[in-house]
Design a protein around this motif. Structure first.
Motif, PDB file in Angstrom:
ATOM      1  N   ALA A  43       0.843  -1.204   0.000  1.00  0.00           N
ATOM      2  CA  ALA A  43       0.000   0.000   0.000  1.00  0.00           C
ATOM      3  C   ALA A  43       0.875   1.249   0.000  1.00  0.00           C
ATOM      4  N   GLU A  44       2.005   1.180   0.710  1.00  0.00           N
ATOM      5  CA  GLU A  44       2.917   2.327   0.733  1.00  0.00           C
ATOM      6  C   GLU A  44       3.577   2.498  -0.643  1.00  0.00           C
ATOM      7  N   HIS A  45       4.037   1.390  -1.223  1.00  0.00           N
ATOM      8  CA  HIS A  45       4.710   1.481  -2.518  1.00  0.00           C
ATOM      9  C   HIS A  45       3.776   1.985  -3.621  1.00  0.00           C
ATOM     10  N   PHE A  46       2.525   1.496  -3.631  1.00  0.00           N
ATOM     11  CA  PHE A  46       1.598   1.829  -4.719  1.00  0.00           C
ATOM     12  C   PHE A  46       0.645   2.968  -4.316  1.00  0.00           C
ATOM     13  N   ALA A  47       1.083   3.791  -3.339  1.00  0.00           N
ATOM     14  CA  ALA A  47       0.191   4.801  -2.757  1.00  0.00           C
ATOM     15  C   ALA A  47      -0.377   5.774  -3.784  1.00  0.00           C
ATOM     16  N   GLY A  48       0.368   6.120  -4.809  1.00  0.00           N
ATOM     17  CA  GLY A  48      -0.102   7.119  -5.771  1.00  0.00           C
ATOM     18  C   GLY A  48      -1.094   6.587  -6.785  1.00  0.00           C
ATOM     19  N   LYS A  49      -1.343   5.299  -6.789  1.00  0.00           N
ATOM     20  CA  LYS A  49      -2.121   4.693  -7.866  1.00  0.00           C
ATOM     21  C   LYS A  49      -3.554   4.376  -7.438  1.00  0.00           C
ATOM     22  N   THR A  50      -4.443   4.406  -8.399  1.00  0.00           N
ATOM     23  CA  THR A  50      -5.813   3.972  -8.168  1.00  0.00           C
ATOM     24  C   THR A  50      -5.895   2.484  -8.490  1.00  0.00           C
ATOM     25  N   ILE A  51      -6.207   1.692  -7.500  1.00  0.00           N
ATOM     26  CA  ILE A  51      -6.348   0.237  -7.682  1.00  0.00           C
ATOM     27  C   ILE A  51      -7.823  -0.108  -7.488  1.00  0.00           C
ATOM     28  N   THR A  52      -8.429  -0.720  -8.497  1.00  0.00           N
ATOM     29  CA  THR A  52      -9.847  -1.088  -8.370  1.00  0.00           C
ATOM     30  C   THR A  52     -10.034  -2.574  -8.110  1.00  0.00           C
ATOM     31  N   LYS A  53      -8.991  -3.349  -8.304  1.00  0.00           N
ATOM     32  CA  LYS A  53      -9.136  -4.795  -8.147  1.00  0.00           C
ATOM     33  C   LYS A  53      -7.755  -5.427  -7.972  1.00  0.00           C
ATOM     34  N   ILE A  54      -7.709  -6.494  -7.184  1.00  0.00           N
ATOM     35  CA  ILE A  54      -6.472  -7.269  -7.058  1.00  0.00           C
ATOM     36  C   ILE A  54      -6.680  -8.591  -7.783  1.00  0.00           C
ATOM     37  N   LEU A  55      -5.698  -8.966  -8.590  1.00  0.00           N
ATOM     38  CA  LEU A  55      -5.751 -10.232  -9.326  1.00  0.00           C
ATOM     39  C   LEU A  55      -4.623 -11.125  -8.832  1.00  0.00           C
ATOM     40  N   THR A  56      -4.958 -12.376  -8.520  1.00  0.00           N
ATOM     41  CA  THR A  56      -3.928 -13.334  -8.124  1.00  0.00           C
ATOM     42  C   THR A  56      -4.254 -14.674  -8.775  1.00  0.00           C
ATOM     43  N   ILE A  57      -3.535 -15.702  -8.383  1.00  0.00           N
ATOM     44  CA  ILE A  57      -3.754 -17.025  -8.984  1.00  0.00           C
ATOM     45  C   ILE A  57      -3.751 -18.060  -7.866  1.00  0.00           C
ATOM     46  N   GLU A  58      -4.628 -19.054  -7.993  1.00  0.00           N
ATOM     47  CA  GLU A  58      -4.702 -20.066  -6.944  1.00  0.00           C
ATOM     48  C   GLU A  58      -3.407 -20.867  -6.912  1.00  0.00           C
ATOM     49  N   ALA A  59      -3.040 -21.445  -5.760  1.00  0.00           N
ATOM     50  CA  ALA A  59      -3.733 -21.327  -4.511  1.00  0.00           C
ATOM     51  C   ALA A  59      -3.017 -20.365  -3.553  1.00  0.00           C
ATOM     52  N   SER A  60      -1.685 -20.376  -3.541  1.00  0.00           N
ATOM     53  CA  SER A  60      -0.962 -19.675  -2.473  1.00  0.00           C
ATOM     54  C   SER A  60      -1.133 -18.164  -2.522  1.00  0.00           C
ATOM     55  N   GLY A  61      -1.504 -17.623  -3.662  1.00  0.00           N
ATOM     56  CA  GLY A  61      -1.670 -16.172  -3.750  1.00  0.00           C
ATOM     57  C   GLY A  61      -2.912 -15.656  -3.043  1.00  0.00           C
ATOM     58  N   PRO A  76     -12.188  -5.699  -4.553  1.00  0.00           N
ATOM     59  CA  PRO A  76     -12.403  -7.127  -4.815  1.00  0.00           C
ATOM     60  C   PRO A  76     -11.098  -7.831  -5.184  1.00  0.00           C
ATOM     61  N   VAL A  77     -10.984  -9.081  -4.765  1.00  0.00           N
ATOM     62  CA  VAL A  77      -9.864  -9.938  -5.149  1.00  0.00           C
ATOM     63  C   VAL A  77     -10.402 -10.981  -6.128  1.00  0.00           C
ATOM     64  N   VAL A  78      -9.771 -11.104  -7.269  1.00  0.00           N
ATOM     65  CA  VAL A  78     -10.144 -12.160  -8.215  1.00  0.00           C
ATOM     66  C   VAL A  78      -8.976 -13.130  -8.295  1.00  0.00           C
ATOM     67  N   PHE A  79      -9.258 -14.420  -8.095  1.00  0.00           N
ATOM     68  CA  PHE A  79      -8.162 -15.367  -8.283  1.00  0.00           C
ATOM     69  C   PHE A  79      -8.376 -16.201  -9.535  1.00  0.00           C
ATOM     70  N   ALA A  80      -7.351 -16.201 -10.383  1.00  0.00           N
ATOM     71  CA  ALA A  80      -7.381 -17.018 -11.592  1.00  0.00           C
ATOM     72  C   ALA A  80      -7.339 -18.483 -11.205  1.00  0.00           C
ATOM     73  N   LYS A  81      -8.030 -19.310 -11.984  1.00  0.00           N
ATOM     74  CA  LYS A  81      -8.057 -20.744 -11.714  1.00  0.00           C
ATOM     75  C   LYS A  81      -7.105 -21.461 -12.661  1.00  0.00           C
ATOM     76  N   LYS A  82      -6.617 -22.599 -12.182  1.00  0.00           N
ATOM     77  CA  LYS A  82      -5.635 -23.364 -12.968  1.00  0.00           C
ATOM     78  C   LYS A  82      -6.260 -24.600 -13.593  1.00  0.00           C
ATOM     79  N   ALA A  83      -7.562 -24.728 -13.474  1.00  0.00           N
ATOM     80  CA  ALA A  83      -8.243 -25.879 -14.082  1.00  0.00           C
ATOM     81  C   ALA A  83      -9.687 -25.488 -14.353  1.00  0.00           C
ATOM     82  N   GLN A  84     -10.265 -26.071 -15.356  1.00  0.00           N
ATOM     83  CA  GLN A  84     -11.686 -25.887 -15.600  1.00  0.00           C
ATOM     84  C   GLN A  84     -12.455 -26.529 -14.452  1.00  0.00           C
ATOM     85  N   SER A  85     -13.627 -25.996 -14.166  1.00  0.00           N
ATOM     86  CA  SER A  85     -14.414 -26.506 -13.039  1.00  0.00           C
ATOM     87  C   SER A  85     -15.881 -26.269 -13.317  1.00  0.00           C
TER      88      SER A  85
END
Lengths: 193, 193
Positions: A43-61, A76-85
Protein backbone atom coordinates in the motif's frame (compact mmCIF):
# COMPACT_ATOMS: atom_id res chain seq x y z
CA UNK A 1 11.10 -5.73 3.51
CA UNK A 2 13.22 -6.55 6.54
CA UNK A 3 10.58 -8.63 8.35
CA UNK A 4 10.06 -10.97 5.40
CA UNK A 5 13.80 -11.37 4.77
CA UNK A 6 14.30 -12.26 8.42
CA UNK A 7 11.54 -14.88 8.27
CA UNK A 8 13.05 -16.41 5.12
CA UNK A 9 16.50 -16.49 6.73
CA UNK A 10 15.17 -18.00 9.96
CA UNK A 11 12.42 -20.37 8.79
CA UNK A 12 13.03 -20.92 5.08
CA UNK A 13 14.80 -24.03 3.85
CA UNK A 14 16.94 -24.20 0.74
CA UNK A 15 16.62 -27.42 -1.22
CA UNK A 16 18.65 -28.62 -4.20
CA UNK A 17 17.47 -27.26 -7.55
CA UNK A 18 16.98 -23.71 -6.26
CA UNK A 19 13.87 -24.66 -4.31
CA UNK A 20 13.09 -22.41 -1.34
CA UNK A 21 10.60 -23.85 1.11
CA UNK A 22 8.68 -21.22 3.06
CA UNK A 23 5.75 -23.44 3.96
CA UNK A 24 5.96 -22.48 7.64
CA UNK A 25 4.61 -18.97 7.03
CA UNK A 26 3.76 -18.35 3.35
CA UNK A 27 2.32 -21.19 1.30
CA UNK A 28 1.12 -24.05 3.47
CA UNK A 29 0.90 -22.53 6.92
CA UNK A 30 0.02 -18.83 6.60
CA UNK A 31 1.13 -16.08 9.01
CA UNK A 32 -1.71 -13.60 8.74
CA UNK A 33 0.10 -10.90 10.75
CA UNK A 34 3.02 -11.12 8.31
CA UNK A 35 0.56 -10.94 5.38
CA UNK A 36 -0.83 -7.73 6.90
CA UNK A 37 2.65 -6.23 7.12
CA UNK A 38 3.20 -7.21 3.48
CA UNK A 39 -0.11 -5.58 2.49
CA UNK A 40 0.91 -2.39 4.29
CA UNK A 41 4.25 -2.38 2.44
CA UNK A 42 2.53 -2.70 -0.95
CA UNK A 43 0.00 0.00 0.00
CA UNK A 44 2.92 2.33 0.73
CA UNK A 45 4.71 1.48 -2.52
CA UNK A 46 1.60 1.83 -4.72
CA UNK A 47 0.19 4.80 -2.76
CA UNK A 48 -0.10 7.12 -5.77
CA UNK A 49 -2.12 4.69 -7.87
CA UNK A 50 -5.81 3.97 -8.17
CA UNK A 51 -6.35 0.24 -7.68
CA UNK A 52 -9.85 -1.09 -8.37
CA UNK A 53 -9.14 -4.80 -8.15
CA UNK A 54 -6.47 -7.27 -7.06
CA UNK A 55 -5.75 -10.23 -9.33
CA UNK A 56 -3.93 -13.33 -8.12
CA UNK A 57 -3.75 -17.03 -8.98
CA UNK A 58 -4.70 -20.07 -6.94
CA UNK A 59 -3.73 -21.33 -4.51
CA UNK A 60 -0.96 -19.67 -2.47
CA UNK A 61 -1.67 -16.17 -3.75
CA UNK A 62 -5.23 -16.06 -2.44
CA UNK A 63 -4.63 -15.55 1.27
CA UNK A 64 -1.95 -12.92 0.67
CA UNK A 65 -4.17 -11.08 -1.83
CA UNK A 66 -7.23 -11.09 0.45
CA UNK A 67 -5.29 -9.72 3.41
CA UNK A 68 -3.56 -7.15 1.18
CA UNK A 69 -6.93 -5.99 -0.22
CA UNK A 70 -7.73 -4.57 3.21
CA UNK A 71 -4.91 -2.08 2.66
CA UNK A 72 -6.46 -0.96 -0.63
CA UNK A 73 -9.95 -0.10 0.60
CA UNK A 74 -11.30 -3.68 0.45
CA UNK A 75 -11.16 -3.82 -3.36
CA UNK A 76 -12.40 -7.13 -4.81
CA UNK A 77 -9.86 -9.94 -5.15
CA UNK A 78 -10.14 -12.16 -8.22
CA UNK A 79 -8.16 -15.37 -8.28
CA UNK A 80 -7.38 -17.02 -11.59
CA UNK A 81 -8.06 -20.74 -11.71
CA UNK A 82 -5.64 -23.36 -12.97
CA UNK A 83 -8.24 -25.88 -14.08
CA UNK A 84 -11.69 -25.89 -15.60
CA UNK A 85 -14.41 -26.51 -13.04
CA UNK A 86 -18.14 -26.88 -12.72
CA UNK A 87 -18.05 -23.46 -11.05
CA UNK A 88 -16.56 -21.84 -14.14
CA UNK A 89 -18.91 -21.22 -17.00
CA UNK A 90 -19.77 -18.53 -19.47
CA UNK A 91 -17.16 -16.48 -21.27
CA UNK A 92 -13.63 -16.77 -19.99
CA UNK A 93 -10.24 -15.26 -20.57
CA UNK A 94 -7.89 -18.23 -20.89
CA UNK A 95 -4.21 -18.62 -21.58
CA UNK A 96 -1.72 -21.40 -20.95
CA UNK A 97 1.59 -21.12 -19.14
CA UNK A 98 4.45 -23.49 -18.51
CA UNK A 99 5.51 -24.19 -14.94
CA UNK A 100 9.21 -24.92 -14.60
CA UNK A 101 8.65 -26.08 -11.02
CA UNK A 102 6.12 -28.68 -12.03
CA UNK A 103 7.47 -29.23 -15.55
CA UNK A 104 4.06 -29.02 -17.13
CA UNK A 105 1.72 -26.61 -18.81
CA UNK A 106 -1.45 -25.43 -17.09
CA UNK A 107 -4.31 -23.10 -18.01
CA UNK A 108 -4.88 -19.70 -16.38
CA UNK A 109 -8.59 -18.86 -16.39
CA UNK A 110 -10.65 -15.84 -15.34
CA UNK A 111 -14.36 -15.35 -16.03
CA UNK A 112 -14.88 -12.33 -18.29
CA UNK A 113 -17.41 -10.98 -15.78
CA UNK A 114 -14.64 -10.26 -13.30
CA UNK A 115 -12.03 -8.54 -15.47
CA UNK A 116 -13.09 -5.40 -17.32
CA UNK A 117 -11.73 -2.61 -19.48
CA UNK A 118 -12.21 -0.09 -16.68
CA UNK A 119 -10.25 -2.08 -14.11
CA UNK A 120 -6.97 -0.85 -12.64
CA UNK A 121 -5.31 -4.04 -11.53
CA UNK A 122 -2.74 -4.82 -8.87
CA UNK A 123 -1.41 -8.32 -9.45
CA UNK A 124 -0.25 -10.11 -6.30
CA UNK A 125 1.48 -13.46 -5.93
CA UNK A 126 3.67 -15.30 -3.46
CA UNK A 127 6.59 -16.15 -5.76
CA UNK A 128 8.20 -14.78 -8.92
CA UNK A 129 10.85 -16.89 -10.60
CA UNK A 130 10.76 -17.14 -14.39
CA UNK A 131 7.60 -15.09 -14.48
CA UNK A 132 5.48 -17.50 -16.51
CA UNK A 133 2.42 -17.34 -14.26
CA UNK A 134 2.66 -13.55 -14.08
CA UNK A 135 2.94 -13.33 -17.86
CA UNK A 136 -0.29 -15.29 -18.05
CA UNK A 137 -2.08 -12.96 -15.64
CA UNK A 138 -0.81 -9.90 -17.53
CA UNK A 139 -2.02 -11.42 -20.79
CA UNK A 140 -5.53 -11.90 -19.35
CA UNK A 141 -5.54 -8.24 -18.22
CA UNK A 142 -4.52 -7.16 -21.72
CA UNK A 143 -7.24 -9.36 -23.25
CA UNK A 144 -9.77 -7.59 -21.01
CA UNK A 145 -8.37 -4.14 -21.76
CA UNK A 146 -7.67 -3.67 -18.06
CA UNK A 147 -4.70 -1.60 -16.86
CA UNK A 148 -1.97 -3.33 -14.86
CA UNK A 149 -1.07 -0.63 -12.34
CA UNK A 150 1.47 -2.72 -10.52
CA UNK A 151 2.70 -6.10 -9.40
CA UNK A 152 3.28 -7.02 -5.76
CA UNK A 153 5.36 -10.13 -5.09
CA UNK A 154 6.36 -11.61 -1.75
CA UNK A 155 9.54 -13.45 -2.80
CA UNK A 156 11.36 -12.89 -6.10
CA UNK A 157 14.06 -15.29 -7.15
CA UNK A 158 16.15 -12.52 -8.68
CA UNK A 159 18.64 -14.91 -10.23
CA UNK A 160 15.96 -16.43 -12.45
CA UNK A 161 15.41 -13.20 -14.32
CA UNK A 162 11.62 -12.99 -14.49
CA UNK A 163 11.46 -9.88 -12.31
CA UNK A 164 14.14 -7.93 -14.14
CA UNK A 165 12.44 -8.76 -17.43
CA UNK A 166 9.17 -7.26 -16.16
CA UNK A 167 11.00 -4.16 -14.88
CA UNK A 168 12.65 -3.75 -18.30
CA UNK A 169 9.17 -3.86 -19.85
CA UNK A 170 8.18 -0.95 -17.62
CA UNK A 171 6.03 -2.70 -15.03
CA UNK A 172 5.95 -1.26 -11.53
CA UNK A 173 7.06 -4.40 -9.70
CA UNK A 174 7.44 -4.38 -5.92
CA UNK A 175 9.01 -7.58 -4.62
CA UNK A 176 9.29 -7.56 -0.84
CA UNK A 177 12.29 -9.90 -0.78
CA UNK A 178 14.59 -10.44 -3.75
CA UNK A 179 16.93 -13.40 -3.55
CA UNK A 180 20.17 -13.04 -5.49
CA UNK A 181 21.49 -16.48 -4.69
CA UNK A 182 20.92 -19.41 -2.43
CA UNK A 183 22.94 -22.44 -1.46
CA UNK A 184 21.37 -25.78 -0.59
CA UNK A 185 24.60 -27.07 0.96
CA UNK A 186 25.04 -24.27 3.48
CA UNK A 187 21.34 -23.40 3.62
CA UNK A 188 22.10 -19.71 3.13
CA UNK A 189 20.13 -17.13 1.18
CA UNK A 190 21.62 -13.87 -0.13
CA UNK A 191 19.23 -10.97 -0.62
CA UNK A 192 19.59 -8.16 -3.16
CA UNK A 193 20.59 -4.99 -1.33
CA UNK B 1 -26.21 -14.70 8.70
CA UNK B 2 -28.53 -12.24 7.05
CA UNK B 3 -25.87 -10.47 4.98
CA UNK B 4 -24.64 -13.69 3.37
CA UNK B 5 -28.16 -14.94 2.63
CA UNK B 6 -28.96 -11.63 0.96
CA UNK B 7 -25.86 -11.84 -1.20
CA UNK B 8 -26.72 -15.40 -2.24
CA UNK B 9 -30.29 -14.36 -3.07
CA UNK B 10 -29.14 -11.30 -5.03
CA UNK B 11 -25.94 -12.49 -6.74
CA UNK B 12 -26.02 -16.28 -6.60
CA UNK B 13 -27.15 -18.31 -9.59
CA UNK B 14 -28.84 -21.69 -9.37
CA UNK B 15 -27.80 -24.14 -12.08
CA UNK B 16 -29.25 -27.55 -12.88
CA UNK B 17 -27.89 -30.37 -10.74
CA UNK B 18 -28.10 -28.40 -7.48
CA UNK B 19 -25.16 -26.20 -8.43
CA UNK B 20 -25.08 -22.79 -6.75
CA UNK B 21 -22.71 -20.31 -8.34
CA UNK B 22 -21.47 -17.64 -5.94
CA UNK B 23 -18.38 -16.75 -7.93
CA UNK B 24 -19.18 -13.02 -7.75
CA UNK B 25 -18.30 -12.77 -4.06
CA UNK B 26 -17.10 -16.09 -2.62
CA UNK B 27 -15.01 -18.40 -4.78
CA UNK B 28 -13.66 -16.64 -7.86
CA UNK B 29 -14.11 -12.96 -7.04
CA UNK B 30 -13.77 -12.46 -3.27
CA UNK B 31 -15.56 -9.79 -1.24
CA UNK B 32 -13.12 -9.16 1.58
CA UNK B 33 -15.54 -6.98 3.57
CA UNK B 34 -18.06 -9.83 3.49
CA UNK B 35 -15.31 -12.26 4.56
CA UNK B 36 -14.63 -9.99 7.54
CA UNK B 37 -18.29 -10.03 8.53
CA UNK B 38 -18.22 -13.83 8.24
CA UNK B 39 -15.11 -13.99 10.43
CA UNK B 40 -16.81 -11.81 13.04
CA UNK B 41 -19.87 -14.09 13.03
CA UNK B 42 -17.72 -17.18 13.61
CA UNK B 43 -15.76 -15.39 16.34
CA UNK B 44 -19.07 -14.69 18.11
CA UNK B 45 -20.28 -18.28 17.72
CA UNK B 46 -17.01 -19.87 18.88
CA UNK B 47 -16.32 -17.21 21.55
CA UNK B 48 -16.02 -19.67 24.45
CA UNK B 49 -13.41 -21.85 22.76
CA UNK B 50 -9.64 -21.75 22.58
CA UNK B 51 -8.63 -21.87 18.93
CA UNK B 52 -4.91 -22.26 18.22
CA UNK B 53 -5.07 -22.84 14.48
CA UNK B 54 -7.44 -22.63 11.53
CA UNK B 55 -7.42 -25.49 9.03
CA UNK B 56 -8.90 -25.17 5.54
CA UNK B 57 -8.41 -26.70 2.10
CA UNK B 58 -7.29 -25.15 -1.16
CA UNK B 59 -8.36 -23.16 -2.98
CA UNK B 60 -11.56 -21.28 -2.13
CA UNK B 61 -11.26 -21.76 1.62
CA UNK B 62 -7.92 -19.95 1.88
CA UNK B 63 -9.05 -16.33 1.57
CA UNK B 64 -11.98 -16.83 3.92
CA UNK B 65 -9.79 -18.59 6.48
CA UNK B 66 -7.05 -15.93 6.38
CA UNK B 67 -9.53 -13.08 6.87
CA UNK B 68 -11.34 -15.04 9.61
CA UNK B 69 -8.03 -15.68 11.44
CA UNK B 70 -7.87 -11.97 12.21
CA UNK B 71 -10.95 -12.46 14.39
CA UNK B 72 -9.19 -15.23 16.34
CA UNK B 73 -6.05 -13.36 17.36
CA UNK B 74 -4.16 -13.94 14.08
CA UNK B 75 -3.82 -17.69 14.69
CA UNK B 76 -1.93 -19.53 11.93
CA UNK B 77 -3.95 -20.77 8.95
CA UNK B 78 -2.98 -24.11 7.46
CA UNK B 79 -4.43 -25.07 4.11
CA UNK B 80 -4.55 -28.70 3.09
CA UNK B 81 -3.31 -29.42 -0.42
CA UNK B 82 -5.13 -31.47 -3.01
CA UNK B 83 -2.07 -32.63 -4.89
CA UNK B 84 1.49 -33.60 -4.18
CA UNK B 85 3.95 -30.81 -4.96
CA UNK B 86 7.62 -30.02 -4.93
CA UNK B 87 6.82 -27.77 -1.97
CA UNK B 88 5.50 -30.70 0.06
CA UNK B 89 8.05 -33.01 1.53
CA UNK B 90 8.80 -34.80 4.74
CA UNK B 91 6.16 -36.55 6.77
CA UNK B 92 2.56 -35.87 5.82
CA UNK B 93 -0.91 -36.67 6.97
CA UNK B 94 -2.73 -37.89 3.88
CA UNK B 95 -6.19 -39.18 3.18
CA UNK B 96 -8.29 -39.47 0.04
CA UNK B 97 -11.82 -38.13 -0.44
CA UNK B 98 -14.34 -38.40 -3.23
CA UNK B 99 -15.70 -35.20 -4.78
CA UNK B 100 -19.29 -35.57 -5.99
CA UNK B 101 -18.98 -32.23 -7.78
CA UNK B 102 -15.97 -33.32 -9.80
CA UNK B 103 -16.82 -37.04 -9.75
CA UNK B 104 -13.31 -38.01 -8.82
CA UNK B 105 -11.15 -38.86 -5.86
CA UNK B 106 -8.43 -36.50 -4.68
CA UNK B 107 -5.86 -36.54 -1.87
CA UNK B 108 -6.01 -34.22 1.15
CA UNK B 109 -2.50 -33.53 2.44
CA UNK B 110 -1.06 -31.63 5.40
CA UNK B 111 2.59 -31.68 6.47
CA UNK B 112 2.93 -33.22 9.90
CA UNK B 113 4.91 -30.17 11.01
CA UNK B 114 1.78 -28.03 10.90
CA UNK B 115 -0.78 -30.20 12.69
CA UNK B 116 0.02 -31.26 16.24
CA UNK B 117 -1.47 -33.05 19.22
CA UNK B 118 -1.72 -29.80 21.16
CA UNK B 119 -3.66 -27.95 18.46
CA UNK B 120 -7.24 -26.79 18.97
CA UNK B 121 -8.53 -26.55 15.44
CA UNK B 122 -11.25 -24.49 13.82
CA UNK B 123 -11.97 -25.92 10.37
CA UNK B 124 -13.23 -23.36 7.84
CA UNK B 125 -14.47 -23.87 4.30
CA UNK B 126 -16.65 -22.13 1.74
CA UNK B 127 -19.10 -24.97 1.03
CA UNK B 128 -20.49 -28.01 2.80
CA UNK B 129 -22.58 -30.45 0.78
CA UNK B 130 -21.99 -34.15 1.33
CA UNK B 131 -19.17 -33.36 3.71
CA UNK B 132 -16.49 -35.48 2.06
CA UNK B 133 -13.79 -32.80 2.12
CA UNK B 134 -14.61 -31.97 5.74
CA UNK B 135 -14.46 -35.65 6.69
CA UNK B 136 -10.97 -35.71 5.21
CA UNK B 137 -9.85 -32.66 7.22
CA UNK B 138 -11.34 -34.12 10.41
CA UNK B 139 -9.51 -37.40 9.75
CA UNK B 140 -6.18 -35.57 9.42
CA UNK B 141 -6.85 -33.80 12.75
CA UNK B 142 -7.58 -37.16 14.39
CA UNK B 143 -4.41 -38.63 12.89
CA UNK B 144 -2.46 -35.76 14.46
CA UNK B 145 -4.23 -36.05 17.81
CA UNK B 146 -5.47 -32.47 17.41
CA UNK B 147 -8.83 -31.37 18.82
CA UNK B 148 -11.49 -30.15 16.39
CA UNK B 149 -13.10 -27.34 18.39
CA UNK B 150 -15.51 -26.33 15.68
CA UNK B 151 -16.33 -26.06 12.00
CA UNK B 152 -17.22 -22.78 10.30
CA UNK B 153 -18.87 -23.01 6.89
CA UNK B 154 -20.05 -20.19 4.65
CA UNK B 155 -22.75 -22.04 2.69
CA UNK B 156 -24.20 -25.40 3.69
CA UNK B 157 -26.39 -27.28 1.23
CA UNK B 158 -28.68 -28.54 3.99
CA UNK B 159 -30.57 -30.87 1.68
CA UNK B 160 -27.42 -32.90 0.97
CA UNK B 161 -27.15 -34.04 4.57
CA UNK B 162 -23.45 -33.62 5.27
CA UNK B 163 -24.02 -30.89 7.86
CA UNK B 164 -26.71 -32.70 9.80
CA UNK B 165 -24.51 -35.79 9.86
CA UNK B 166 -21.69 -33.81 11.47
CA UNK B 167 -24.10 -32.25 14.01
CA UNK B 168 -25.35 -35.75 14.89
CA UNK B 169 -21.74 -36.76 15.51
CA UNK B 170 -21.49 -33.91 18.00
CA UNK B 171 -19.42 -31.41 16.05
CA UNK B 172 -20.00 -27.71 16.76
CA UNK B 173 -20.84 -26.68 13.19
CA UNK B 174 -21.68 -23.07 12.40
CA UNK B 175 -22.88 -22.63 8.82
CA UNK B 176 -23.63 -19.00 8.04
CA UNK B 177 -26.23 -19.82 5.38
CA UNK B 178 -28.04 -23.16 5.19
CA UNK B 179 -29.91 -23.86 1.98
CA UNK B 180 -32.91 -26.17 2.33
CA UNK B 181 -33.80 -26.21 -1.34
CA UNK B 182 -33.06 -24.47 -4.59
CA UNK B 183 -34.72 -24.39 -7.96
CA UNK B 184 -32.78 -23.93 -11.19
CA UNK B 185 -35.94 -23.12 -13.17
CA UNK B 186 -37.09 -20.23 -11.01
CA UNK B 187 -33.62 -19.38 -9.72
CA UNK B 188 -34.88 -19.29 -6.14
CA UNK B 189 -33.07 -20.41 -3.00
CA UNK B 190 -34.88 -21.31 0.25
CA UNK B 191 -32.89 -20.90 3.46
CA UNK B 192 -33.35 -22.90 6.67
CA UNK B 193 -35.06 -20.69 9.25
Amino acid sequence: MKELEERIAREGTVKPGNVLKVDAFLNHQCDVALFNAMGAAWAEHFAGKTITKILTIEASGIGIACIAAQHFGDVPVVFAKKAQSINLDGDQYVTRVFSFTKQKEFPVIVSKKFLNAGDHILIIDDFLANGQALAGLIELCEDAGATVEGIGIAIEKGFQGGGDGLRAEGYDLDSLAIIDSMDAETGTVAFRA
